[in-house]
Design a protein around this motif. Structure first.
Motif, PDB file in Angstrom:
ATOM      1  N   ASN A 304     111.550   9.456-143.767  1.00 52.66           N
ATOM      2  CA  ASN A 304     111.545   8.919-145.123  1.00 52.66           C
ATOM      3  C   ASN A 304     110.827   9.821-146.120  1.00 52.66           C
ATOM      4  O   ASN A 304     110.716   9.488-147.299  1.00 52.66           O
ATOM      5  N   ILE A 305     110.345  10.973-145.633  1.00 55.89           N
ATOM      6  CA  ILE A 305     109.836  11.988-146.553  1.00 55.89           C
ATOM      7  C   ILE A 305     110.320  13.353-146.080  1.00 55.89           C
ATOM      8  O   ILE A 305     110.473  13.584-144.872  1.00 55.89           O
ATOM      9  N   LEU A 306     110.575  14.225-147.009  1.00 58.08           N
ATOM     10  CA  LEU A 306     111.120  15.549-146.721  1.00 58.08           C
ATOM     11  C   LEU A 306     110.069  16.601-147.044  1.00 58.08           C
ATOM     12  O   LEU A 306     109.458  16.571-148.119  1.00 58.08           O
ATOM     13  N   CYS A 307     109.847  17.535-146.109  1.00 57.10           N
ATOM     14  CA  CYS A 307     108.939  18.654-146.327  1.00 57.10           C
ATOM     15  C   CYS A 307     109.686  19.939-145.986  1.00 57.10           C
ATOM     16  O   CYS A 307     110.241  20.056-144.890  1.00 57.10           O
ATOM     17  N   ALA A 308     109.706  20.890-146.895  1.00 60.06           N
ATOM     18  CA  ALA A 308     110.497  22.095-146.670  1.00 60.06           C
ATOM     19  C   ALA A 308     109.917  23.272-147.445  1.00 60.06           C
ATOM     20  O   ALA A 308     109.275  23.100-148.493  1.00 60.06           O
ATOM     21  N   PHE A 309     110.180  24.470-146.914  1.00 62.96           N
ATOM     22  CA  PHE A 309     109.899  25.703-147.636  1.00 62.96           C
ATOM     23  C   PHE A 309     111.189  26.179-148.291  1.00 62.96           C
ATOM     24  O   PHE A 309     112.281  26.050-147.712  1.00 62.96           O
ATOM     25  N   ALA A 310     111.067  26.715-149.487  1.00 58.61           N
ATOM     26  CA  ALA A 310     112.235  27.244-150.198  1.00 58.61           C
ATOM     27  C   ALA A 310     111.737  28.251-151.229  1.00 58.61           C
ATOM     28  O   ALA A 310     110.529  28.477-151.368  1.00 58.61           O
ATOM     29  N   ARG A 311     112.680  28.845-151.949  1.00 55.95           N
ATOM     30  CA  ARG A 311     112.307  29.759-153.034  1.00 55.95           C
ATOM     31  C   ARG A 311     112.927  29.282-154.338  1.00 55.95           C
ATOM     32  O   ARG A 311     114.069  28.817-154.361  1.00 55.95           O
ATOM     33  N   ILE A 312     112.153  29.422-155.396  1.00 56.56           N
ATOM     34  CA  ILE A 312     112.643  29.129-156.740  1.00 56.56           C
ATOM     35  C   ILE A 312     112.373  30.360-157.594  1.00 56.56           C
ATOM     36  O   ILE A 312     111.211  30.754-157.787  1.00 56.56           O
ATOM     37  N   ASP A 313     113.434  30.976-158.035  1.00 58.30           N
ATOM     38  CA  ASP A 313     113.363  32.240-158.780  1.00 58.30           C
ATOM     39  C   ASP A 313     112.618  33.308-157.981  1.00 58.30           C
ATOM     40  O   ASP A 313     111.844  34.091-158.527  1.00 58.30           O
ATOM     41  N   GLY A 314     112.860  33.317-156.680  1.00 55.47           N
ATOM     42  CA  GLY A 314     112.285  34.323-155.801  1.00 55.47           C
ATOM     43  C   GLY A 314     110.913  33.994-155.246  1.00 55.47           C
ATOM     44  O   GLY A 314     110.422  34.685-154.352  1.00 55.47           O
ATOM     45  N   GLU A 315     110.266  32.936-155.755  1.00 50.43           N
ATOM     46  CA  GLU A 315     108.906  32.596-155.331  1.00 50.43           C
ATOM     47  C   GLU A 315     108.936  31.513-154.267  1.00 50.43           C
ATOM     48  O   GLU A 315     109.633  30.494-154.407  1.00 50.43           O
TER      49      GLU A 315
END
Length: 512
Positions: A304-315
């Motif tokens: 019921n909760i999501l935890c993730a790594f990602a990039r936004i504008d390369g960061e």
């Protein structure tokens, strides 16, 4: 000299080759050898081994054989050109059991990882403590645990379970930042099936007691679970390549991709305006981040909760989001604990946090209360309050009660709070509020149904309109859903030079 060289090369080749019969048994179990795993994990030709010739110094009738390496291959290599330290337990020698020499090799690479500021990766495949060595084996485990705690928050620590991991050895994966497990071959428990049956009379298999799916979906000890070793090690490489090498180095960046000018009209269509209609938060994340790519952790635990790594504008960013597809996205004790640990990791390694809020509250019920939801909810609250990295909150739809506060609200220190026009920030929903506030009036009404509808509409108009929080400075901006990616990217750029001077204290006391 020629003779010495020849003898040295022969011995080295024999050690590296290993016992062919023992290696065949390893393959028959569906497992790779320690060296084969290192070849998959590290860049080709990058591995530098230490203590190849190490052997135990126990002189006992119960431990006559003295093979080199003592059941663990240890050293350093690179992943995508970046330095890591690694050890791989060798089940073909003494079942990968840990003795004094074995532990000393692990201690050495851990110390080197700390001194160079490099990630540490452990490939676990061991029968546990070497009984023949007695207390020295237990002392070796203690040295590992002490070093892991000392390294926590300084270098990322990865534990990969590719075989048995029993007894005290199981505490090492529990102390790691990320624990990977392989189905069918990996198992992890403090007491094995034989002990369980002897003590409780319960008969259980290794897989039922501590298999990958048990720890991936029920205990939460396993961060990620895989069907095979190749895919598992590929994702270890991928995660290592995303993260910073230590708490002082920045995370690797990719080139900026114009996120501050990237409007996503589909975002408005993904989230229903009606507060009770479900949708998949993963779809929102995919529209928010670069190339729709994110790396989710604990996918089958605390869903019921999501935890993730990602990039936004390369960061690199850490994304936390309520998941309306599961339990309507409420916070419960498991979700709180899952998100709290993720927030603390991101804060330790200077990874900005983006929190996507659509939460109806905390899950009510005697089971949650008696299991300590207050304490677990406080863990998430503590983690956010303590975090000093750039923090951006985006309220997509509803944000009710204490759960709104806990999900990185302005009151606990978020740097930038953004909200969609569909936001409803309140103590509770309109219907619940009316039932509490106007209970007597409704009971005395000639037409309770009609009067309830009137009161619900009045309450929503007065307290749940999108600008209520913004007028009071608790939301910084109300944004068009289509411009969410643009607004978050601009916010991250604005907060990039954020600095924090910590208070003079030893440490806080998180409600564990």
């Amino acid at each position: 000299m020629a003779s010495l060289r020849q003898g040295h090369r022969k011995l080295r080749d024999e050690i590296v080759a290993g016992d062919s019969r023992a290696l065949d048994r390893q393959h028959a179990l569906g497992k790779r050898t320690a060296r084969e795993r290192l070849e998959l994990l590290l860049d080709p030709g990058s591995f530098v081994e230490v203590d190849l010739y190490r052997r135990h110094q126990v002189h006992s009738a119960h431990l006559k054989a003295r093979p080199h390496t003592d059941g663990v291959v240890a050293g350093s290599g690179t992943i995508e050109g970046r330095r890591v330290f690694v050890y791989a337990q060798d089940f073909s020698i003494f079942g990968g059991s840990l003795g004094d020499a074995h532990a000393s090799k692990i201690h050495k690479v851990m110390d080197l990882a700390m001194s160079t500021g490099s990630p540490l990766i452990a490939l676990n495949d061991s029968g546990g403590a070497r009984i023949q060595e007695g207390i020295t084996a237990l002392h070796g485990y203690g040295g590992i645990f002490r070093r892991q705690v000392a390294a926590s928050g300084i270098i990322p620590q990865f534990s990969v379970i590719m075989g048995p991991c029993a007894g005290g050895a199981a505490y090492s994966p529990a102390l790691a930042d990320f624990t990977f497990m392989v189905r069918d071959t990996a198992s992890m428990y403090l007491t094995g099936p034989d002990v369980v049956e002897a003590v409780s009379g319960e008969r259980v298999s290794h897989d039922e007691l501590g298999g990958a799916d048990v720890h991936g979906s029920r205990s939460g000890v396993a961060t990620l679970v895989y069907d095979d070793e190749t895919t598992c090690l590929h994702d270890v490489r991928y995660l290592v390549s995303m993260l910073p090498g230590n708490n002082l180095d920045p995370a690797p960046r990719t080139p900026e991709c114009g996120a501050q000018h990237d409007e996503r009209p589909s975002l408005a269509e993904l989230v229903p305006a009606e507060p009770n209609r479900p949708y998949d938060m993963r779809d929102v994340v995919a529209q928010l981040v670069d190339d729709g790519a994110y790396f989710e952790l604990h996918e089958d635990w605390g869903r019921n909760i999501l935890c993730a790594f990602a990039r936004i504008d390369g960061e690199l960013v850490g994304v936390v989001g309520n998941q309306p597809m599961v339990l309507a996205g409420v916070l419960d004790r498991v979700a709180s604990q899952k998100a709290a640990r993720f927030v603390r990791f991101c804060d330790a390694f200077n990874i900005p946090l983006v929190t996507l809020v659509d939460v109806p509250g905390f899950l009510p019920g005697t089971e949650q209360e008696s299991a300590g939801i207050i304490r677990h909810g406080a863990q998430l609250l503590y983690a956010y309050c303590e975090a000093t990295v750039p923090r951006i909150q985006v309220i997509l739809r509803k944000a009710y009660g204490g759960a709104y506060i806990v999900m990185d609200s302005r009151s606990i220190g978020t740097d930038l709070s953004l909200a969609w026009p569909t936001n409803e920030i309140a103590v509770m929903g309109a219907e619940g509020a009316v039932n509490v506030l106007f209970r007597r009036e409704l009971a005395a009404s000639a037409d309770p149904g009609a009067r309830r509808e009137e009161l619900v509409a009045e309450y929503a108009t007065q307290y749940l309109h999108p600008h209520y929080a913004a007028e009071r400075g608790l939301v910084d901006d109300i944004i068009d859903p289509a411009r969410t990616r643009m607004a978050v990217a601009a916010g991250l750029a604005m907060l990039r030079e954020k600095r924090h001077r910590p208070a003079a204290r030893k440490h806080g006391n998180i409600p564990l």
